[in-house]
Motif scaffolding. Structure first.
Motif, mmCIF file in Angstrom:
data_model
loop_
_atom_site.group_PDB
_atom_site.id
_atom_site.type_symbol
_atom_site.label_atom_id
_atom_site.label_comp_id
_atom_site.label_asym_id
_atom_site.label_seq_id
_atom_site.Cartn_x
_atom_site.Cartn_y
_atom_site.Cartn_z
ATOM 1 N N CYS A 911 0.858 -1.186 0.000
ATOM 2 C CA CYS A 911 0.000 0.000 0.000
ATOM 3 C C CYS A 911 0.891 1.232 0.000
ATOM 4 N N LEU A 912 0.268 2.407 -0.193
ATOM 5 C CA LEU A 912 0.992 3.666 -0.158
ATOM 6 C C LEU A 912 1.265 4.084 1.281
ATOM 7 N N TYR A 913 2.231 4.994 1.447
ATOM 8 C CA TYR A 913 2.584 5.480 2.775
ATOM 9 C C TYR A 913 2.847 6.977 2.701
ATOM 10 N N ASN A 914 2.840 7.627 3.861
ATOM 11 C CA ASN A 914 3.062 9.068 3.949
ATOM 12 C C ASN A 914 4.429 9.306 4.579
ATOM 13 N N SER A 915 5.230 10.192 3.956
ATOM 14 C CA SER A 915 6.579 10.471 4.438
ATOM 15 C C SER A 915 6.637 11.852 5.065
ATOM 16 N N ILE A 916 7.354 11.954 6.176
ATOM 17 C CA ILE A 916 7.597 13.231 6.859
ATOM 18 C C ILE A 916 9.100 13.408 6.910
ATOM 19 N N ALA A 917 9.620 14.446 6.196
ATOM 20 C CA ALA A 917 11.064 14.640 6.125
ATOM 21 C C ALA A 917 11.497 15.851 6.945
ATOM 22 N N ASN A 918 11.120 17.035 6.505
ATOM 23 C CA ASN A 918 11.538 18.261 7.171
ATOM 24 C C ASN A 918 10.315 18.976 7.727
ATOM 25 N N GLY A 919 10.554 20.146 8.319
ATOM 26 C CA GLY A 919 9.441 20.949 8.821
ATOM 27 C C GLY A 919 9.192 20.787 10.303
ATOM 28 N N TRP A 920 10.042 20.065 11.030
ATOM 29 C CA TRP A 920 9.867 19.929 12.470
ATOM 30 C C TRP A 920 11.203 20.207 13.155
ATOM 31 N N SER A 921 11.093 20.842 14.306
ATOM 32 C CA SER A 921 12.289 21.258 15.045
ATOM 33 C C SER A 921 12.420 20.564 16.385
ATOM 34 N N ASP A 922 11.312 20.016 16.911
ATOM 35 C CA ASP A 922 11.358 19.296 18.176
ATOM 36 C C ASP A 922 10.304 18.197 18.136
ATOM 37 N N LEU A 923 10.154 17.497 19.254
ATOM 38 C CA LEU A 923 9.228 16.362 19.292
ATOM 39 C C LEU A 923 7.780 16.811 19.160
ATOM 40 N N ASP A 924 7.405 17.932 19.760
ATOM 41 C CA ASP A 924 6.017 18.401 19.679
ATOM 42 C C ASP A 924 5.626 18.746 18.252
ATOM 43 N N SER A 925 6.514 19.442 17.547
ATOM 44 C CA SER A 925 6.192 19.763 16.145
ATOM 45 C C SER A 925 6.118 18.498 15.298
ATOM 46 N N LEU A 926 6.961 17.486 15.593
ATOM 47 C CA LEU A 926 6.879 16.225 14.870
ATOM 48 C C LEU A 926 5.546 15.526 15.126
ATOM 49 N N VAL A 927 5.079 15.545 16.382
ATOM 50 C CA VAL A 927 3.782 14.934 16.704
ATOM 51 C C VAL A 927 2.659 15.636 15.967
ATOM 52 N N ASN A 928 2.726 16.969 15.883
ATOM 53 C CA ASN A 928 1.683 17.712 15.145
ATOM 54 C C ASN A 928 1.688 17.346 13.662
ATOM 55 N N LEU A 929 2.880 17.195 13.088
ATOM 56 C CA LEU A 929 2.948 16.782 11.680
ATOM 57 C C LEU A 929 2.381 15.378 11.488
ATOM 58 N N VAL A 930 2.656 14.475 12.427
ATOM 59 C CA VAL A 930 2.123 13.120 12.335
ATOM 60 C C VAL A 930 0.596 13.131 12.425
ATOM 61 N N LYS A 931 0.036 13.938 13.320
ATOM 62 C CA LYS A 931 -1.422 14.043 13.432
ATOM 63 C C LYS A 931 -2.034 14.569 12.141
ATOM 64 N N ALA A 932 -1.405 15.596 11.558
ATOM 65 C CA ALA A 932 -1.924 16.130 10.292
ATOM 66 C C ALA A 932 -1.849 15.085 9.186
ATOM 67 N N ALA A 933 -0.753 14.307 9.151
ATOM 68 C CA ALA A 933 -0.623 13.261 8.129
ATOM 69 C C ALA A 933 -1.670 12.166 8.318
ATOM 70 N N ILE A 934 -1.950 11.776 9.567
ATOM 71 C CA ILE A 934 -2.975 10.757 9.832
ATOM 72 C C ILE A 934 -4.342 11.253 9.390
ATOM 73 N N LYS A 935 -4.650 12.519 9.691
ATOM 74 C CA LYS A 935 -5.944 13.088 9.285
ATOM 75 C C LYS A 935 -6.070 13.121 7.773
ATOM 76 N N ASP A 936 -4.974 13.454 7.071
ATOM 77 C CA ASP A 936 -5.002 13.499 5.617
ATOM 78 C C ASP A 936 -5.142 12.105 5.018
ATOM 79 N N GLU A 937 -4.444 11.123 5.573
ATOM 80 C CA GLU A 937 -4.520 9.756 5.059
ATOM 81 C C GLU A 937 -5.888 9.130 5.311
ATOM 82 N N GLN A 938 -6.562 9.503 6.403
ATOM 83 C CA GLN A 938 -7.882 8.955 6.703
ATOM 84 C C GLN A 938 -8.902 9.357 5.646
#
Length: 949
Positions: A911-938
């Protein structure tokens, strides 16, 4: 309402019609419960039937079961009149007294009046003696049966004793097995520890090799710098020598000469003496003055001439100096060029040595590759041989199973015959009637085509391995035995598999009327023109007048269901769900006589033609693919339509522009609507481009490595390596058993064994999950940290794991409930089960799973489609969360190694997958990007790769 005899009248006093009315009122009960074999001897003694009548009643072939025989016996007795009815009621009084009471309403008297009337007392005594002898014979048989049962009980007791002994041995073996399992677990843990140590040693060895390569590269750079410094030193030495020579010449030039000084002193002394001698009279002075003036004038002329000469001399000296400087510069340049030439000679020599080493390494690599390919081909041949042996063994097993069932049925039949009360007699065997075949064959063409159709259908029937399913399975009233039921299920399954083989995927579609046409198929594409595709079917659009296809009756609007032709070996190809490219290729292979299975489907053909004329579609093809390679302007893009790796395309025409191109459209990820489109290479052409691209990448490995070290990790992927077994069929073609086939070439032109495994396209299907999807984050090291942050958020819940022992794990794994193993401790496994995931999904929440990418296929098998989020890591990103990694005991090197190891599994994801490369500076920003990616993939549609057929 049943008719019952009156109390004041005997049966004998009733007339014929009354007696038979009583019997006919209970005809159903009589035919069901009365056995003709019991009452026929009594009736024969009463002279109402003869021996011939008795044999006809018991053994007539048209009487299939007991009810029919009893009914025939009643009809035969009805012809005997009142005597037959009275004799039948008396026989019921002897053998079926309850039926006699039901018919007459009286208890049976058993007076045998009919026998007394016919034969008298002597006949009655003879009849009773026969019955006593039968009873004694039956009693002897019962005693023999009892004796056999007693012997059987003794044998069963002996077997029970043996089983008890075997049970004790099994318990001892089980204890031994448990001890062996404990030893195995201990050795397994030791093996895992050794594997970890080996892995650490391998990692250190790899790092050492990398450091060695870096040191070798650094030493080469330093050697180059030393060569450059040596060359500059030689240049400076030459310049210094030239300058020193020039300075010595100038110093010598400016120093006055000793001879000139002495000459000038002598001249001064002479002039002083002359002045002293000539201090005389004025006349002499005047003369001398005049001489002096003239001398001065001459001197001035000489001075002028001397000045001009000096100017000329200076100019000559300047030119001489310039020429000398040019000479020195040329000498310096010549020496420099000699030094450069020597240095370049050394470089070329070293490069040639390196090239020779690379050629040797290349030859070794080619030899290893050829050996690996040879081994792979041998393995594939061995695999095919094993498959054939397995098929032969399965056929042998089925035949032996049939023989066992036949032996069991014959043994049961013999036991039943020996245990029966009546003397043994031959019964008709159980017969299976032929059912009506749902597929009918029509002969609408001429007589020759009809005869060929009959031969074709006869050949098809010869390939059947079981009988047709019968609507009436037995000709007896008794219920079938267990062996008969099992045999019927086996035959039904075999016939179902044969029906699927004849009809092709999907089954049960070839139910309408089919016609078969046989003709000469040389140049068949010149005789007929076809349109359609996998979604509509393949239709004949035009036929050439006077051609064999037109003469045999083929017309526009006929759908081609199946093709049979003789190549190197007889071949049958089902075209019901084939693409247009596949159908064209199949028809090109026909040489000589062929047979087409045709179905008339005018409505679908008219709809297809109208859509093509209105330019709604260009063909009847429609399927979806996942692109595994990037096609841009440099890599074979057609007409400016560039596609990227992992894109989903909708294929609407597989013979676009009549060449090796497909018509494709990009798909909206949320609505499946077609967007911009263009032409792409077909499967074979795309595979050639993919192989060429991989070869170019292999030649540019050093530059690619340096570029990858500098470029960002967010760049698009060029190639996704997806392969399939050579023995499997092309996943985009459904009718051929080979691998990849060039549709632009004849099959006979294909080189033997030319079967590629790389797949530029993968066949996919859409899926719409009804609930929130589970979440898997890779790499697992960073995924655990992110999941710990997400589990406290709304709409997210971490899946609970279950601890199972070996037996529980094996049971759940057999049922398919195990989705993945979290960790293993001693004899317990911490696992994620299907029940736990479904419980979280039922709460309308995203289920967070700490699983690797290798568990995605297992989730898909149970129809659970997770969201896969891949976090791209580099040294720069890892430094941003260095403190958090130390908190969880994860080092930077371990995280990078885990990321590289799991990144290799991305190509195998179905299946396809979502990649997160740049755009985060700490763990909280990474978690926010992951949440946005999950919402988009849903919101998106899930595209699942279909396994190779």
């Amino acid at each position: 309402m049943d008719v019952v005899a009156s109390d004041d009248k005997e049966i004998k006093d009733l007339d014929e019609d009354s007696i038979w009315d009583l019997i006919e009122s209970q005809r159903h009960i009589i035919t069901t419960k009365v056995r003709p074999c019991h009452v026929t001897p009594f009736l024969r003694q009463c002279h109402v039937i003869g021996e011939t009548d008795e044999e006809e009643i018991l053994f007539a072939p048209h009487l299939k079961h007991r009810c029919m025989r009893t009914g025939y016996m009643l009809d035969l007795l009805r012809t005997r009149g009142k005597k037959g009815g009275v004799a039948f009621l008396e026989s019921l009084g002897f053998y079926n007294p309850e039926i006699y009471t039901l018919i007459t309403g009286k208890e049976p008297t058993r007076d045998c009046s009919s026998i007394l009337v016919e034969k008298g007392n002597l006949g009655l005594i003879q009849f009773l003696m026969n019955e006593v002898m039968k009873a004694q014979k039956w009693l002897g048989e019962e005693k023999c049966h009892k004796h056999r049962l007693h012997e059987k009980v003794q044998s069963l007791e002996e077997q029970n004793q043996k089983l008890v002994t075997e049970l004790k041995g099994l318990k001892a073996a089980e204890a031994n097995l448990s001890r062996i399992k404990v030893d195995w677990n201990r050795h397994h843990n030791e093996m895992i520890r050794l594997k970890e140590e080996n892995y650490q040693i391998l990692m250190r060895y790899t790092n050492t090799l990398q450091e060695k390569e870096m040191s070798v590269t650094r030493s080469r750079e330093l050697h180059q710098q030393v060569d450059n410094l040596t060359m500059e030193n030689k240049k400076l030495k030459l310049e210094f020598d030239v300058e020193r020579r020039m300075s010595s010449k100038l110093r010598d030039a400016f120093k006055p000469k000793q001879d000139e000084l002495l000459y000038l002193k002598e001249e001064i002394d002479k002039l002083r003496l002359r002045i002293q001698k000539q201090q005389l009279n004025p006349v002499t002075i005047d003369i001398l003055e005049q001489d002096r003036v003239e001398a001065l004038e001459d001197r001035q002329d000489l001075m002028k001439e001397m000045n001009s000469l000096r100017l000329e001399l200076d100019q000559a000296e300047r030119l001489r100096n310039e020429y000398l400087d040019e000479k020195e510069n040329m000498l310096v340049e010549c020496a420099t060029l000699k030094i450069d030439c020597d240095m370049y000679k050394d470089k070329i020599t070293s490069l040639q040595a390196q090239v020779l080493e690379l050629q040797k390494e290349r030859d070794v690599a080619y030899g290893a590759r050829d050996e690996a390919q040879l081994q792979i081909s041998k393995m594939i041949m061995d695999k095919d041989l094993c498959r054939r042996q397995v098929i032969e063994l399965q056929d042998t097993y089925r035949e032996l199973n049939k023989e066992i069932l036949q032996l069991r049925s014959s043994r049961d039949r013999q036991e039943k015959v020996t245990n029966n009360k009546t003397p043994p007699r031959e019964k008709p065997k159980l017969k299976r009637l032929q059912a009506v075949n749902p597929r009918t064959i029509s002969c609408d063409s001429d007589d020759s085509s009809c005869s060929s159709q009959g031969d074709f259908y006869t050949n098809l029937k010869k390939t059947e391995s079981c009988e047709s399913v019968s609507s009436v399975s037995s000709s007896f009233v008794e219920p079938p035995s267990k062996e008969s039921l099992y045999r019927r299920q086996t035959e039904d399954a075999m016939e179902e598999s044969f029906r699927c083989f004849l009809q092709g995927p999907p089954p049960m579609k070839l139910l309408s009327r089919i016609s078969l046409f046989e003709f000469n198929g040389d140049g068949i594409l010149e005789q007929i023109e076809i349109i359609g595709g996998n979604s509509t079917g393949i239709f004949i659009h035009k036929t050439k007048p006077g051609s064999p296809a037109s003469n045999c009756g083929l017309e526009s609007g006929f759908q081609i269901m199946m093709v049979e032709y003789n190549g190197k070996e007889p071949k049958k190809t089902v075209l019901e769900d084939a693409s247009l490219e596949e159908a064209v290729w199949t028809l090109k292979q026909i040489k000589g006589m062929c047979c087409l299975a045709i179905r008339r489907k005018g409505d679908a053909y008219q709809t297809l033609v109208e859509n093509i004329e209105k330019k709604i579609s260009t063909s009847g093809d429609s399927f979806y693919i996942r692109v595994n390679v990037t096609f841009d302007k440099e890599n074979g893009a057609m007409g400016g339509f560039t596609i990227q790796c992992n894109e989903i395309l909708h294929i609407t025409d597989t013979v676009h522009r009549g060449g090796s191109e497909w018509k494709a459209f990009r798909v909206n990820p949320n609505t499946m609507a077609d967007m911009d489109g263009g032409a792409i290479p077909n499967y074979y052409r795309a595979q050639q481009l993919l192989i060429g691209m991989i070869q170019n990448m292999a030649q540019q490995i050093p530059s690619i490595k340096k570029r990858d070290q500098k470029t960002s990790s967010s760049q698009n992927k060029l190639v996704r390596i997806v392969s399939t077994d050579k023995s499997q069929r092309n996943p985009l073609w459904l009718s051929f058993d080979c691998g990849t086939i060039n549709p632009d070439k004849e099959q006979d032109d294909q080189p033997p064994g030319n079967c590629f495994t790389l797949m530029p396209y993968s066949l996919v299907r859409p899926c719409h999950p009804p609930s929130l999807r589970p979440v898997i984050i890779a790499p697992t090291r960073i995924g655990k940290i992110v999941l710990e942050k997400l589990k406290d958020k709304a709409e997210y819940e971490k899946c609970a794991s279950e601890c199972l022992n070996n037996a529980e794990y094996a049971e759940k794994d057999r049922k398919g409930d195990i989705l993945g193993v979290k960790e293993v401790q001693n004899l317990l496994r911490s696992c994620y089960t299907r029940t736990a995931v479904e419980a979280v999904v039922a709460k309308n929440a995203h289920c967070l799973l700490e699983l690797g990418l290798d568990c995605v296929r297992r989730l898909h098998k149970v129809e659970i489609y997770p969201i896969v989020i891949v976090v791209r890591l580099c040294e720069k990103n890892i430094k941003k969360i260095k403190k958090i990694l130390q908190k969880y005991g994860v080092t930077e090197d371990l995280l990078l190694e885990c990321s590289r190891r799991e990144e290799a599994c991305l190509d195998t994801l179905p299946c396809l997958y979502n990649s997160i490369a740049n755009g985060w500076s700490d763990l909280d920003s990474l978690v926010n990007l992951v949440k946005a990616a999950i919402k988009d993939e849903q919101k998106k549609i899930v595209w699942i790769e279909q396994a190779p057929l």
